[in-house]
Design a protein around this motif. Sequence first.
Motif, mmCIF file in Angstrom:
data_model
loop_
_atom_site.group_PDB
_atom_site.id
_atom_site.type_symbol
_atom_site.label_atom_id
_atom_site.label_comp_id
_atom_site.label_asym_id
_atom_site.label_seq_id
_atom_site.Cartn_x
_atom_site.Cartn_y
_atom_site.Cartn_z
ATOM 1 N N THR A 46 0.816 -1.212 0.000
ATOM 2 C CA THR A 46 0.000 0.000 0.000
ATOM 3 C C THR A 46 0.850 1.263 0.000
ATOM 4 O O THR A 46 0.491 2.256 -0.655
ATOM 5 N N ASP A 47 1.986 1.263 0.696
ATOM 6 C CA ASP A 47 2.865 2.436 0.676
ATOM 7 C C ASP A 47 3.359 2.714 -0.736
ATOM 8 O O ASP A 47 3.413 3.867 -1.189
ATOM 9 N N ARG B 257 0.344 4.018 -2.875
ATOM 10 C CA ARG B 257 -0.041 5.384 -2.487
ATOM 11 C C ARG B 257 0.984 6.400 -2.985
ATOM 12 O O ARG B 257 0.619 7.521 -3.382
ATOM 13 N N ASP C 242 -5.379 5.099 -5.078
ATOM 14 C CA ASP C 242 -6.216 4.948 -3.889
ATOM 15 C C ASP C 242 -6.212 3.485 -3.438
ATOM 16 O O ASP C 242 -6.520 2.583 -4.221
ATOM 17 N N CYS C 243 -5.871 3.253 -2.178
ATOM 18 C CA CYS C 243 -5.763 1.900 -1.626
ATOM 19 C C CYS C 243 -6.819 1.623 -0.557
ATOM 20 O O CYS C 243 -6.674 0.672 0.224
ATOM 21 N N SER C 244 -7.873 2.435 -0.523
ATOM 22 C CA SER C 244 -8.851 2.310 0.555
ATOM 23 C C SER C 244 -9.616 0.992 0.509
ATOM 24 O O SER C 244 -10.195 0.579 1.519
#
Length: 308
Positions: free
Chosen positions: A72-73, A76, A81-83
Motif C-alpha cells: 500500500t505504501d 499510495r 487509492d488503496c482504501s
Amino acid sequence: MPSRDVVAVGSAVIDHLYTLSNLPEPDGGAFVRDHTTDVGGVAANVAAGLAELGDETGVISRVGADTAAEITDDLRTRGIDCSRIRSGSEESSYTLILRGQGGERMIIAGGQSVPNLRLNDHDITYASDAEVVFTSAYAPDAAVSKLVNARERGEVSTLVFDLAGPLSELEGRGTAPSTIDQLLSAVDLFVVGEVAARSYFGGVEDAVAALARRAVPRAAVTQGETGALLIDGDTVTEVPAFDVNTADTTGAGDVFTAGLIHTWLLDTDSVREAGRFAAAAAALSCTADHARGRLPTDADVREFLANH
C-alpha cells in the motif's frame, strides 16, 4: 462525474525477481546472479501504468498482513487509492520471476491472499463509481463473476478483462472457463495474449474469429514482439511492436493494457492511434529492469511516437 477513472480489481503482490545464469532444464540447476523485490501483480501494474499516464486510479485487492504496508505504501506513493485493499492472516501472494541471461523468463505464483479476495457490496459500489473497471483472469473466480454480474445489471459501466494466463494455470485460483464464457457477452474490452489464446480459443486466429463471432465490442490479441491485433466491431487492425533496446519484458503486457484503456476507453483515439500508443508505452516499459522500472508518462509516449 465518476470519482476516479479506473478501478483495478485483482492481484497486488510482491515480485521476487531472480536473474539466473541460465533457465534450468528439468532436474538441472542454475546460479542466481541477482535478486531484487518489488510490488507487482496485474491489477497493481495496470493501475500504476494508468496513474503514470495521468489517470485517477484505485485498487481492490487482498494482501497478507506481512506485506500490506509495503504494497500500500508503494501504490499510495504513485497516487493510487488503496482504501479498498484489505489484509488477512494468510500467506501473502507473491510471484517468483526467473530470468535467464538472454531475457527469457519463467513466472511462478504462490500465496493465498489474492485467491481469498471476495467482493462485498461496498467494493461493487466503489467499482461502480469509476468510469472503467479492470480485472484479469488472475483474480479469483468469485470476484470476477461478481463484476460480470454487476456489468450485466448496468452497475459497472465499462468492464475490461485480461485473460492473462492459460486455463491450466488458473485452475483453483483464478477465473473459471464458465465465467470467461459468460464474460464474453458482457465485457467492453477483452485482452488476451498468445499463450492464453491457445489455451482458451485454440490459437490467435481462432481467438480473433471467436471474439468477432461473439460480438465483443473491443478486443486485443497481443503477440509479444510481433505486435497485436485490435478488434473493433468487425474490423481487425494490425499494430506492430516498436523495436527498442530491451532490458526486461516483465509487465509490458500490463502497460500495453493501460495504454489501451487510457486512449481507447478514457479518450477518443481511433483504434490505430490507441494501438500505436499502447505499443509505444509497452516498448518504453521494456527499456528498464522490472515490471515497473520505467512506466512512461503520456508525454513520454507521445514524444516517442513523434520520433517513430
